[in-house]
Design an enzyme around this catalytic site. Sequence first.
Site, mmCIF file in Angstrom:
data_model
loop_
_atom_site.group_PDB
_atom_site.id
_atom_site.type_symbol
_atom_site.label_atom_id
_atom_site.label_comp_id
_atom_site.label_asym_id
_atom_site.label_seq_id
_atom_site.Cartn_x
_atom_site.Cartn_y
_atom_site.Cartn_z
ATOM 1 C CE LYS A 1 -3.911 -2.254 2.250
ATOM 2 N NZ LYS A 1 -4.557 -2.651 3.495
ATOM 3 C CG ASP B 1 -10.130 -0.006 5.226
ATOM 4 O OD1 ASP B 1 -9.938 -0.563 4.132
ATOM 5 O OD2 ASP B 1 -9.386 -0.144 6.213
ATOM 6 C CD GLN C 1 -3.813 -4.426 6.529
ATOM 7 O OE1 GLN C 1 -3.834 -3.403 5.853
ATOM 8 N NE2 GLN C 1 -4.265 -5.576 6.080
HETATM 9 N N1 GUN Z 1 -7.375 -6.757 6.184
HETATM 10 C C1 GUN Z 1 -7.814 -7.527 5.156
HETATM 11 N N2 GUN Z 1 -8.489 -6.771 4.257
HETATM 12 C C2 GUN Z 1 -8.478 -5.519 4.736
HETATM 13 C C3 GUN Z 1 -9.000 -4.290 4.252
HETATM 14 O O1 GUN Z 1 -9.637 -4.207 3.192
HETATM 15 N N3 GUN Z 1 -8.775 -3.204 5.025
HETATM 16 C C4 GUN Z 1 -8.095 -3.268 6.201
HETATM 17 N N4 GUN Z 1 -7.943 -2.153 6.914
HETATM 18 N N5 GUN Z 1 -7.593 -4.394 6.683
HETATM 19 C C5 GUN Z 1 -7.781 -5.506 5.950
#
Ligand code: GUN
Length: 300
Positions: A54, A121, A98
């Site tokens: 990311k 998100d 995350q």
């Molecule tokens: N962990 C797995 N998928 C995601 C996601 O789309 N966003 C976040 N913040 N954590 C994750």
Amino acid sequence: MSAKIIDGKAFAARIRGRVTEHVANLKAGHGITPGLAVVLVGEDPASQVYVRSKGRHTVEAGMNSYEHRLPADTSEAELLALLDRLNADPAVHGILVQLPLPDHMNESSVINAIRPEKDVDGFHILNVGRLATGQKAMVPCTPLGCLMMLRDLHGELSGREAVVIGRSNIVGKPMAQLLLGDSCTVTIAHSRTRDLPAVVRRADIVVAAVGRPQMVRGEWIRPGATVIDVGINRIPAPERGSGKTRLVGDVDFEGVAGVAGAITPVPGGVGPMTIACLLANTLTACCRIHGLAEPEGLTV
Ligand code: GUN
């Protein structure tokens, strides 16, 4: 029939290219650089890989990336204090914590402490409610990426039968809301659904997000249907040597590709779209926070 393979990698590269272009215009025209803060608590190896990726893509798109890595024994109060600072920081337009979080933290409390405008998100309860009621929201990245691919493939989705397999807050539920927003007839199927193959066979569009390797079989698919595979599962691959593994989706690719009209592969389908949509959401958040026109086609 042999299905068209939807190239998520190429599509995601196009989206990232458009984001990069908009970011350059924002900088040149307004002196604004979108910033994304990613918070990782603990040392989960998969999460570390995601967070690194990311950060790299954020910088490649010309945006600022702020990474906050906290030890696994960080208290919830300390994490909430960091989120307060990021909420107030004008250089930060998007905040992503995350998941999963360590067991001693309350996921909902943490997510709902993010300013909804910065919730890239789309997990904050206000964004969930806004999406469910057809109001302007921040939309979860993976379902947004799936919707973009479906619109790109089909144009108008109105009236199509869609079956979403999986009812998670991250994918299944928001995916169903997005398809409903595009006037599909939507069924959410899950582990307790009776006669799942018969339910799936009705669908023009199948979105598989159950987390069960290769569960969706060719016999379940209506000929010509579009199949979007959100699953990422690592399974043993002894044919590649002892101890080797490979990634597969929730769909039996070989079996389904013989029946479907179009299908996303794993890897190289939905996966790359998730990060592209995270970048798009960060740009969208930045434009909304500054009261600027939003880029077309990068959100719903
Ligand atoms: N962990 C797995 N998928 C995601 C996601 O789309 N966003 C976040 N913040 N954590 C994750």
